[in-house]
Design an enzyme around this catalytic site. Structure first.
Site, PDB file in Angstrom:
ATOM      1  N   LYS A 196       0.835  -1.198   0.000  1.00 57.80           N
ATOM      2  CA  LYS A 196       0.000   0.000   0.000  1.00 57.80           C
ATOM      3  C   LYS A 196       0.873   1.252   0.000  1.00 57.80           C
ATOM      4  CE  LYS A 196      -1.951  -1.423   3.746  1.00 57.80           C
ATOM      5  NZ  LYS A 196      -2.810  -1.679   4.926  1.00 57.80           N
ATOM      6  N   THR A 227      -9.140   9.335   8.404  1.00 56.82           N
ATOM      7  CA  THR A 227      -8.827   8.085   7.705  1.00 56.82           C
ATOM      8  C   THR A 227      -8.541   6.941   8.671  1.00 56.82           C
ATOM      9  OG1 THR A 227      -6.493   8.744   7.583  1.00 56.82           O
ATOM     10  CG2 THR A 227      -7.911   9.308   5.697  1.00 56.82           C
ATOM     11  N   GLY A 229      -8.630   3.624  10.468  1.00 56.95           N
ATOM     12  CA  GLY A 229      -9.178   2.326  10.091  1.00 56.95           C
ATOM     13  C   GLY A 229      -9.010   1.945   8.632  1.00 56.95           C
ATOM     14  N   THR A 230      -8.247   2.729   7.880  1.00 56.20           N
ATOM     15  CA  THR A 230      -8.111   2.460   6.444  1.00 56.20           C
ATOM     16  C   THR A 230      -7.554   1.071   6.166  1.00 56.20           C
ATOM     17  OG1 THR A 230      -7.771   4.812   5.989  1.00 56.20           O
ATOM     18  CG2 THR A 230      -7.064   3.263   4.303  1.00 56.20           C
ATOM     19  N   GLY A 231      -6.459   0.698   6.846  1.00 56.96           N
ATOM     20  CA  GLY A 231      -5.821  -0.590   6.586  1.00 56.96           C
ATOM     21  C   GLY A 231      -6.709  -1.767   6.937  1.00 56.96           C
ATOM     22  N   CYS A 232      -7.383  -1.679   8.085  1.00 55.08           N
ATOM     23  CA  CYS A 232      -8.306  -2.741   8.492  1.00 55.08           C
ATOM     24  C   CYS A 232      -9.431  -2.886   7.476  1.00 55.08           C
ATOM     25  CB  CYS A 232      -8.897  -2.430   9.871  1.00 55.08           C
ATOM     26  SG  CYS A 232      -7.683  -2.183  11.187  1.00 55.08           S
TER      27      CYS A 232
END
Length: 286
Positions: A196, A227, A229-232
């Site tokens: 990412k 933003t 929590g984007t990765g989860c």
């Protein structure tokens, strides 16, 4: 219907067939930490799974005291509690994809890796090491276990650039470095790597590769600081689409599209960083 090489995620382009319980949506299991503020972790995972039409289930591996300002405390659960939750769900209900997040310690990483190795379903590993606010979420001694035990059972691993550096020592400063990062991550045994590049300048670009084919996932960068929590969210969306039978590249593109929309709709909450909006496709809030 019978399983067809489920861990491969349909890399040959064919949709993966898995047993389906009549009347039930695809089942996705998250093994991760709880975020008391509701923006990341187990809470974000379950919201994402619901939004994408799957049935989300959870194994809580750690509990955090967390809000928009950061992580005030975290406590890992005993390995036997994690194992019992996992077996309870998998042995009765079954799973069509599994997503891992915050696992905190070497013991938990190794316990989960052992459980996953005996589960015939695609596995998405989000190698959570540090929170959005910079708080450590993975013990230093657990990094070797993550590399040596968990990544080899992953269908897809989804590190951001900080996590790439933690896992491999490779530091990416521009888009061309994403290839080097992917090679270094794949060396630890996952079938696919989704690197990412959200921390880079310019458009939001990610690289998905299995070491042979490459898929560049691009999206406009939205001017929104909320933003959390984007990765989860991305990893859970990817697991949800894999549970629906999409091949890895198609599932990754769909997950990227959903997450981009969630980022664009992120909203303020508390005094710090607000979360992405997992329900952005569900219409206006009342």
């Amino acid at each position: 219907m019978d399983d067809v090489n489920p861990r491969a995620g349909g890399a040959d382009g064919a949709r993966v067939q898995r047993p389906v319980t009549p009347g039930a949506p695809p089942r996705v299991l998250t093994v991760a930490g709880s975020d008391s503020g509701g923006g990341a972790g187990i809470q974000a995972d379950l919201k994402t799974m619901l939004a994408l039409g799957t049935h989300g289930m959870s194994v809580v591996a750690a509990v955090t005291a967390q809000n928009s300002l950061g992580v005030q405390g975290s406590w890992e659960l005993p390995a036997e509690a994690v194992r019992a939750q996992y077996r309870s769900v998998v042995d009765d209900i079954g799973v069509q994809a599994v997503k891992t997040g915050m696992l905190a310690s070497a013991e938990l990483v190794e316990t989960v890796a052992e459980l996953l190795a005996g589960t015939e379903a695609p596995v998405v590993v989000d190698p959570v090491g540090v929170s959005k606010h910079g708080d450590p979420l993975l013990a230093g001694e657990a990094v070797d276990s993550l590399r040596g035990k968990l990544l080899p059972v992953a269908t897809v691993v989804t590190p951001n650039l900080d996590e790439v550096a933690q896992l491999t020592g490779v530091r990416v400063t521009d888009e061309t470095g994403l290839r080097e990062a992917a090679v270094a991550v794949l060396a630890h045994g996952s079938r696919w790597a989704l690197i990412k590049g959200g921390h880079l300048r310019g458009e939001a670009v990610d690289l998905l590769t299995d070491g042979t084919e490459e898929h560049w996932l691009r999206a406009p960068r939205h001017d929104n600081r909320h933003t959390h929590g984007t990765g989860c969210t991305l990893a859970s969306a990817l697991a949800s689409y894999l549970a629906k039978g999409l091949p890895v590249p198609e599932a990754a593109r769909a997950a990227k599209e959903y997450t981009t929309g969630a980022i664009a709709a992120g909203f303020p909450l508390g005094a710090g960083l607000g979360p992405v909006d997992h329900g952005w496709r569900l219409g206006e809030r009342g």
